[in-house]
Design an enzyme around this catalytic site. Structure first.
Site, mmCIF file in Angstrom:
data_model
loop_
_atom_site.group_PDB
_atom_site.id
_atom_site.type_symbol
_atom_site.label_atom_id
_atom_site.label_comp_id
_atom_site.label_asym_id
_atom_site.label_seq_id
_atom_site.Cartn_x
_atom_site.Cartn_y
_atom_site.Cartn_z
ATOM 1 N N PRO A 218 0.960 -1.247 0.097
ATOM 2 C CA PRO A 218 0.117 -0.068 -0.052
ATOM 3 C C PRO A 218 1.065 1.648 0.072
ATOM 4 C CG PRO A 218 -0.596 -1.219 1.653
ATOM 5 C CD PRO A 218 0.950 -2.232 1.469
ATOM 6 N N GLU A 219 1.069 1.771 -0.801
ATOM 7 C CA GLU A 219 1.293 3.661 -1.191
ATOM 8 C C GLU A 219 0.111 4.092 -0.816
ATOM 9 O OE1 GLU A 219 3.887 3.952 -3.842
ATOM 10 O OE2 GLU A 219 4.667 1.684 -3.783
ATOM 11 N N LYS B 221 0.476 7.149 3.855
ATOM 12 C CA LYS B 221 0.108 6.203 4.313
ATOM 13 C C LYS B 221 -0.345 5.511 5.579
ATOM 14 C CE LYS B 221 4.394 5.582 1.322
ATOM 15 N NZ LYS B 221 5.504 4.813 0.763
#
Length: 285
Positions: free
Chosen positions: A2-3, A54
């Site tokens: 996940p970015e 993030k």
DNA sequence: TGATATGTTATCTT
DNA sequence: CAAGATAACATATC
């Protein structure tokens, strides 16, 4: 992994789904994955959901927040029904759904008043949830650099931070204290689109290149959000389905393949700062 | 069997 | 002292 676009996708889904729900029970299955006393948030209501870099911030009443970082393999899966066997996505059963919940990677479960549940899964134990006050929260996220999607992400700002560093440009893009939210996938893609070699020293970038890079960072991040993020590894949407941006990668993990821009050179893979870096030796100077 | 993947932080080095 | 470089974390997958 996940970015920004992946976390932003989840943020939007969480905001829509969880707003107004009241927490009635918190089950912590893995102590390393949950910081703070779960009892402190029992009975609290979800006011809103925010994103910073993030990080996901679930804003509760009583001045408390549930701060979440998915790190490499974290997932948040929402189960609307109390039933264990039947799960519905938008009225239809989905094949993409996480097979069984909870499973061996489930680290915490948050139960709501309407019997719906939020599962926090994390294969490797890097990710976490943390109960945090408003004051402590501003300390935690205070050091983060500018948000790429904010007004502060200007050409002037980039010129300023780039001119001060002789590190490879790719490392500056991923430096969360300078620009927040960009990780390995989007830095590779943005540099490829902008035609800039990831090894180039940040201070050596010309004004024209900075302008181009800023444009493509925004473009690539927005495209990522548009496609619901990239399910390159374990990333899933709130309902368990996959993002689609991985289908649109031009360089990330394309080593050995012909460049999709010049159709001549072969995409090369090197290490920068210990991270996989992909680029076209012909297009990126 | 061991190399590989990555986001963040701690720690060492320049 | 600050900036940069590197190791550590954990574990499924190839």
């Amino acid at each position: 992994m996940p970015e920004l676009p992946e976390v932003e996708t989840l943020k939007r889904q969480l905001e829509k789904t969880l707003k107004g729900k009241i927490i009635v029970k918190v089950e912590v299955l893995q102590k390393k994955s949950f910081f703070g006393n779960p009892q402190k948030i029992i009975g609290l209501k979800i006011k809103k959901v925010e994103r910073r870099a993030k990080y996901l911030i679930i804003n509760l009443n009583k001045n408390l927040n549930l701060l979440i970082h998915l790190k490499l393999t974290g997932q948040l899966i929402y189960q609307p029904l109390s039933s264990k066997s039947l799960r519905i996505v938008g009225g239809h059963p989905s094949l993409d759904w996480i097979a069984k919940l909870p499973n061996k990677h489930t680290r915490a479960i948050i139960n709501f008043h309407d019997k719906s549940r939020l599962f926090f899964n994390d294969m490797r134990l890097f990710g976490w949830m943390r109960i945090i006050s408003k004051q402590a929260l501003s300390l935690q996220i205070g050091k983060l650099g500018v948000e790429p999607l904010s007004k502060n992400f200007s050409e002037e700002y980039l010129k300023k931070i780039f001119s001060k560093s002789s590190r490879p440009i790719k490392l500056i893009l991923m430096d969360q204290e300078k620009i927040s939210g960009i990780g390995n996938i989007y830095s590779n893609e943005a540099l490829f689109a902008a035609g800039i070699n990831p090894q180039k020293r940040a201070k050596d970038l010309k004004n024209k290149e900075i302008k181009k890079l800023r444009y493509w960072i925004l473009k690539v991040l927005k495209l990522g959000i548009k496609h619901g993020g990239a399910s390159e590894d374990t990333y899933r949407h709130l309902n368990g389905s996959l993002g689609n941006y991985q289908k649109h990668f031009l360089v990330y993990q394309k080593q050995g393949q012909r460049c999709q821009k010049c159709h001549k050179a072969i995409i090369k893979k090197i290490q920068i700062g210990g991270r996989g870096t992909f680029f076209c030796p012909n297009c990126q100077k």
